[in-house]
Design an enzyme around this catalytic site. Structure first.
Site, short mmCIF file in Angstrom:
data_model
loop_
_atom_site.label_atom_id
_atom_site.label_comp_id
_atom_site.label_asym_id
_atom_site.label_seq_id
_atom_site.Cartn_x
_atom_site.Cartn_y
_atom_site.Cartn_z
N HIS A 30 0.84 -1.21 0.00
CA HIS A 30 0.00 0.00 0.00
C HIS A 30 0.87 1.25 0.00
O HIS A 30 1.20 1.77 1.07
CB HIS A 30 -0.91 -0.01 1.23
CG HIS A 30 -1.81 -1.20 1.29
ND1 HIS A 30 -1.40 -2.43 1.75
CD2 HIS A 30 -3.10 -1.36 0.92
CE1 HIS A 30 -2.41 -3.29 1.67
NE2 HIS A 30 -3.45 -2.68 1.18
N HIS A 276 -3.89 2.99 -3.74
CA HIS A 276 -4.13 2.58 -2.36
C HIS A 276 -3.48 1.24 -2.08
O HIS A 276 -2.79 1.08 -1.07
CB HIS A 276 -5.64 2.51 -2.09
CG HIS A 276 -6.00 1.77 -0.84
ND1 HIS A 276 -6.21 2.40 0.35
CD2 HIS A 276 -6.17 0.45 -0.59
CE1 HIS A 276 -6.49 1.50 1.29
NE2 HIS A 276 -6.47 0.31 0.73
N GLU A 434 -20.52 -4.00 22.48
CA GLU A 434 -19.66 -5.15 22.79
C GLU A 434 -18.34 -5.10 22.02
O GLU A 434 -17.28 -5.40 22.57
CB GLU A 434 -20.39 -6.46 22.46
CG GLU A 434 -21.68 -6.70 23.25
CD GLU A 434 -22.88 -5.96 22.68
OE1 GLU A 434 -22.77 -5.34 21.60
OE2 GLU A 434 -23.94 -5.99 23.33
N HIS A 496 -30.44 -15.62 21.86
CA HIS A 496 -29.62 -15.31 23.03
C HIS A 496 -28.90 -16.54 23.59
O HIS A 496 -28.13 -16.41 24.54
CB HIS A 496 -30.47 -14.65 24.12
CG HIS A 496 -30.76 -13.21 23.85
ND1 HIS A 496 -31.34 -12.78 22.68
CD2 HIS A 496 -30.54 -12.08 24.58
CE1 HIS A 496 -31.47 -11.46 22.71
NE2 HIS A 496 -30.99 -11.01 23.84
#
Lengths: 696, 696
Positions: A30, A276, A434, A496
């Site tokens: 890159h 890039h 989370e 869950h």
């Protein structure tokens, strides 16, 4: 003003051609961002950051995070120019086997690299953790010093890209950074508006600065692009320098939106997606060199004089370090107790008497949930181990992650009726974020002195999985507290209930998954995790689990066996068992119950509790043979998760009791019964395995 | 104006007490939000949404997404009141085994539920996909109709909570929704500022409306809380109604920030974290009932007259449906070809001749990457299967996910120099938002008519893992295209090299992981995935893989074996092989090479290509025995991933060639060699396994 001379400008241009050369040599990589960010990176290393290249572990150093890790050359070349030990040959060895210059920066591998980055968003999100760690450490060691006067004041500097800004994890962490008023965090967002699919406008048109202001950040926009034409491009260093210097004393985190042209000034490939992620090609590089006044025929050309100039940062760093040493020595003298704590933490040692601090739980048939036991263990460790801190992603009470009586880590103005605390508090509140939590925990651990933990439901380990992987890659000693670890969570139902998560987490290399069977195993698990100083995840039950009688009265194995990953919990009536039942966590009680039935039926049955397969695999072959003798082929494993991976333990003749489908919404007892987790099922499986063995 | 009567107000209050009663009966659940969102939900079902409770699959229906899935009662009670088939007994059975009212809403389980929600953020993010699907479908069937006049115009309505808004996945999807100018999407954000840790101010202080404006959304703030005191709480229905009605014709997505008090009007538990996730208790419920004029001694009390009133929505829905039928019939008449396509898609059938459209690749020792083959397959299917569409999370060229020549799905104003298209285009650009992509793909699949796919690197399947799990739970026919599927990606190094991902994805129940070994297996894999109509992930190589000669000349197995998950690619020279080599993807070539060496050494060797373990497990025992005869115990598996799970295939005597540590940055050839993936290693493992078998 940064006060750059012509030599500095030349050095920056040298960075650009080195970046192009290095990628060209290996044939991939890159180059673009390393070229256009050369001035910003050089400014950071030469003029802005407090660092000492001769001591990359200096406690007082600022932290640098290259969130756009694909542009590793941005960092490698500065490490080379600053004298961190990288040399031209290392740059020539970019992205090759065994080199110090891998594709993405790797901590513990290249001197001066603070964090492994590459997965987009991870660096910026972890940097929020570093900034939080700095404040917590400041509170531990030097809470009363005025701002900017403590040896424990350091700043966190981040280079981030469009990709970092698009990722959800930076949203989560940045929202929290704004909320936490982390004035010690500065992010330079390289808004080059180019990603792999070329112009980011194809998918990205939000007002990033407005978004960050909505989070409570300071934002500054510095537009080097001007009107977007090549002619309009002006790299105003002093403007950037001023913004960075101002951010150092801000009471909020700062986002500097730096508008650049990627691969500047490559004549035809600037501002393109190609620059890039691909080598520019010899012709383009030659043209760039001519443009910048370099010999297009030469590669990797760095005059000694230039290096001498840039490496003056070593002397400046040493001087800064020396000045800091004075204040540090004064602090040590004034604070002998805190200095002793610091020495222990720097040495990576645990406090004396940690094992004695872990509570012992009396035998109890009704028992308590291992999440509750974990909460009690944390509370008991609070005073002994001040380095331990953590919280939850909005599930504090469910995860039992709060050390009783400890203040929240929160700006004073953001206390609530339920939570009091202050900026140096200990209980973390991640919100319903989370993934951000996981990356922040990594950043805290990487900042180096404290031991963080964070909780959520086991099923949501999926949300934070890339952070768990990065904890493992970096061996960052984070403890993930995952409660509600099976269908035993009951009524919340299939979305869950973790089914595949234990297996999926065990699949991650160099990561320990620990599922204790009762309260005492939970204490031993915490102790072992803290001792091992490695990333680990605790899988804890929502429901009560009986506490095994460890008095020796009924022959139960000692809880010290937990540290070995697996141990004989109850042995068989005969020296060599007919069948071995292996179980983890909440299913150990089923194995214990089944053993009684089997023994009554004259089948000599051993129960092995296996809280951590990774730890067991590290034991000697002799120990493993003792626990699981090769000669005993009749085996049953019981775990309320997918069977995947258990064949290795039970072998061809063994039986695996697991669940290979999603759960359902009902009370836990019903689910265990309906899904076949009963002592009777274990007994039947044991008999089946015995039959298989005999049939051979 | 919504024109509510006293009966409507009474119905809304009835919703509140029903919610409290239902949670109280089962003893756990989430009453608070169901109580305070009762008016908004009632308004949607009674006054705003176009729906027909007597035909929940009506093509013209609006979609409703309860992103705060924990508040499932919000939806269940409206389904009950609207006459979708749920009755009072179903509400009484909330969260119990076998009920129609599980803890979180489940699609395909409860009539009227469009999507399974619960994991926070997932609903809102998937709703963005639904809104995109609507536009694409509109473009397929009725592109020229004026706005609001087509039978294919439907609107997507979302109820979201503080938790949804904090999660990173909604950031990603919402940014894209703003970018895509999805005027057909309205989100009511229930800003009750309460989550499990009580006041959200402990971790959440951003200006959400400003953030959404930065994404390009319309925002409206409706403050029912007033000054925050109980006395100041006014549920202004007409204001909400107006905002929702206005949003219907907006050219941007709309966020309605609705400030509520959770558990309103429970006298002591309103506005608390406890009321979010726990039963209120008998006393509190009685007090609430008294306050609202209900008999505190009675539970689940719904007068027939009230139900008669609310179920008038059935007649209104039928009338709307009938009116729609007219336009639909006119459209069918005018567009017979499009109608035929629609009929096929509604029936869930594939186009005729799909198998013939899949290209065949000639044998080639050098070969092509399976990602490249996948790109060619997609291109070849473009005209035959207009329902197929997709894109990449900024890796279009790397993932080979662009069907050549197809326009981008993008507002006209957002075309770039690399990508042209329009609002009805086909190529999706997700930006660097893997998780958002996953949820959006689920939403597209759930909207019902089209077949979406999306690409990223296999290592980043971690970023989107919760969406993969939800695809599996919902059996949403999404195809995840995961390229760069091993250390074979080379120089990008450990952060980018999947090691544990194949195992971790296979661990997810009801999800197919497909790793083809060459170009023709790739074509067969796509065909099988499309036929199976289940969620699946393709693991594709970055590097070239030799194309097996399927002419029959050298005895290679037919590519049709792919559909069976595993098949004999090259059989042994003897009827019963001495050893079986099982491999997937890029490692099949190693097994093939090893077989030649082994056969030369007189060891009869079979090579089994196993592109999909899930499909193989579904075959008859007879077929599985034919491919992997139980009598042949000498076996080797080869896959460039963790060994986990392969013991089931190779057995106790078998050998597993895998990698149980993170990778490194170097070229692919070096990595395969250094990490032990060579034909010689396979040969050695085969001999070792043979020795083990003989030793027995």
């Amino acid at each position: 003003k940064a006060g750059w001379t012509e030599l500095d400008v030349r050095a920056v241009d040298t960075v650009r051609v080195l970046a192009a050369d290095a990628v060209q040599k290996v044939g991939n990589g890159h180059p673009g961002t390393a070229m256009s960010l050369a001035p910003a990176a050089y400014l950071l290393y030469q003029n802005v950051m407090r660092h000492d290249p001769s001591d990359s572990h200096w406690l007082g150093r600022d932290r640098f995070v290259l969130s756009c890790g694909h542009s590793s050359l941005t960092q490698y070349i500065q490490l080379y120019l600053s004298g961190y030990g990288l040399e031209l040959d290392d740059l020539k060895a970019l992205r090759t086997w065994g080199s110090l210059t891998p594709g993405h920066p790797e901590v513990h591998h290249t001197n001066g690299v603070e964090i492994t980055t590459g997965p987009l968003g991870s660096g910026l999100a972890a940097a929020v953790g570093m900034a939080m760690a700095q404040r917590r450490q400041r509170g531990l060691f030097d809470p009363d010093a005025k701002a900017g006067t403590s040896p424990f004041d350091h700043h966190v500097w981040v280079l981030a890209s469009d990709g970092d800004i698009m990722e959800g994890v930076t949203h989560e962490a940045s929202a929290l950074a704004g909320h936490q008023e982390l004035g010690n965090l500065t992010v330079i967002y390289d808004q080059n508006t180019i990603s792999i699919e070329d112009k980011t406008e194809i998918s990205f048109s939000e007002d990033v600065a407005a978004r960050y202001e909505a989070y409570g950040w300071n934002t500054v926009t510095i537009d080097w692009r001007g009107d977007g034409s090549s002619g309009g491009y002006v790299e105003n260093i002093d403007q950037l320098f001023t913004a960075l210097e101002r951010s150092r004393t801000s009471r909020k985190p700062t986002l500097v939106v730096l508008r650049t042209i990627i691969a500047w000034p490559a004549p035809t490939k600037q501002d393109t997606g190609k620059s890039h992620g691909s080598a520019l090609g010899d012709a383009e590089i030659a043209a760039t060199k001519e443009l910048l006044g370099f010999d297009p025929k030469k590669s990797f050309e760095v005059p000694r004089s230039l290096l001498t100039h840039t490496r003056k940062v070593v002397a400046r760093g040493k001087a800064a370090h020396k000045a800091w040493d004075k204040g540090y020595a004064a602090w040590r003298k004034a604070e002998p107790e805190r200095a002793a704590l610091l020495d222990r933490l720097v040495a990576g040692k645990l406090p004396d008497g940690l094992d004695k601090a872990v509570p012992t739980f009396a035998a109890d048939a009704k028992g308590i949930a291992t999440r509750a036991a974990s909460g009690k263990v944390l509370g008991a460790l609070a005073d002994v181990a001040p380095e331990l801190w953590g919280g939850s992603a909005d599930l504090a009470e469910s995860n039992n992650t709060t050390m009783e009586g400890q203040p929240s880590f929160i700006p004073k103005s953001k206390q609530t009726r339920e939570w009091s605390g202050g900026p140096y508090g200990r209980t973390l509140h991640f919100g319903i974020r989370e993934f951000g939590m996981g990356m922040i925990l990594n950043g805290i651990a990487l900042d180096g002195l404290t031991r963080p933990y964070g909780g959520t439901f086991l099923v949501f380990s999926d949300y934070m999985r890339p952070s768990v992987r990065l904890a493992a890659i970096q061996q960052a000693p984070v403890t993930f507290v995952w409660t509600h670890d099976s269908i035993g969570l009951g009524e919340d139902g299939p979305t869950h209930q973790p089914i595949e998560h234990l297996a999926a987490l065990r699949a991650i290399p160099s990561f320990d998954v620990v599922r204790p069977a009762d309260a005492n195993e939970t204490g031993a698990a915490w102790l072992t995790i803290l001792r091992n100083r490695r990333p680990a995840g605790l899988a804890l039950s929502r429901q009560n689990l009986p506490i095994v009688d460890r008095s020796g009265a009924n022959g139960a194995g000692k809880v010290s066996g937990v540290a070995k990953g697996a141990y004989v919990l109850y042995d068989s009536s005969k020296a060599t068992p007919d069948v071995i039942l292996v179980a983890t966590g909440s299913e150990v009680q089923l194995a214990v119950e089944a053993r009684e039935t089997l023994e009554k039926a004259g089948i000599a049955t051993r129960v092995v509790s296996m809280p951590c397969r990774e730890w067991f695999e590290e034991q000697t072959p002799a120990y493993r043979e003792k626990v699981l003798p090769a000669a005993v082929k009749a085996r049953v494993s019981v775990e309320a998760g997918v069977p995947q991976g258990w064949r290795d333990i039970v072998g061809d003749a063994g039986e695996i009791i697991g669940i290979d489908h999603f759960g359902a919404s009902a009370d836990a007892a019903t689910l265990f019964r309906e899904f076949g987790f009963t002592a009777a099922a274990v007994v039947a499986a044991a008999k089946k395995s015995l039959k298989t063995v005999k049939g051979k």
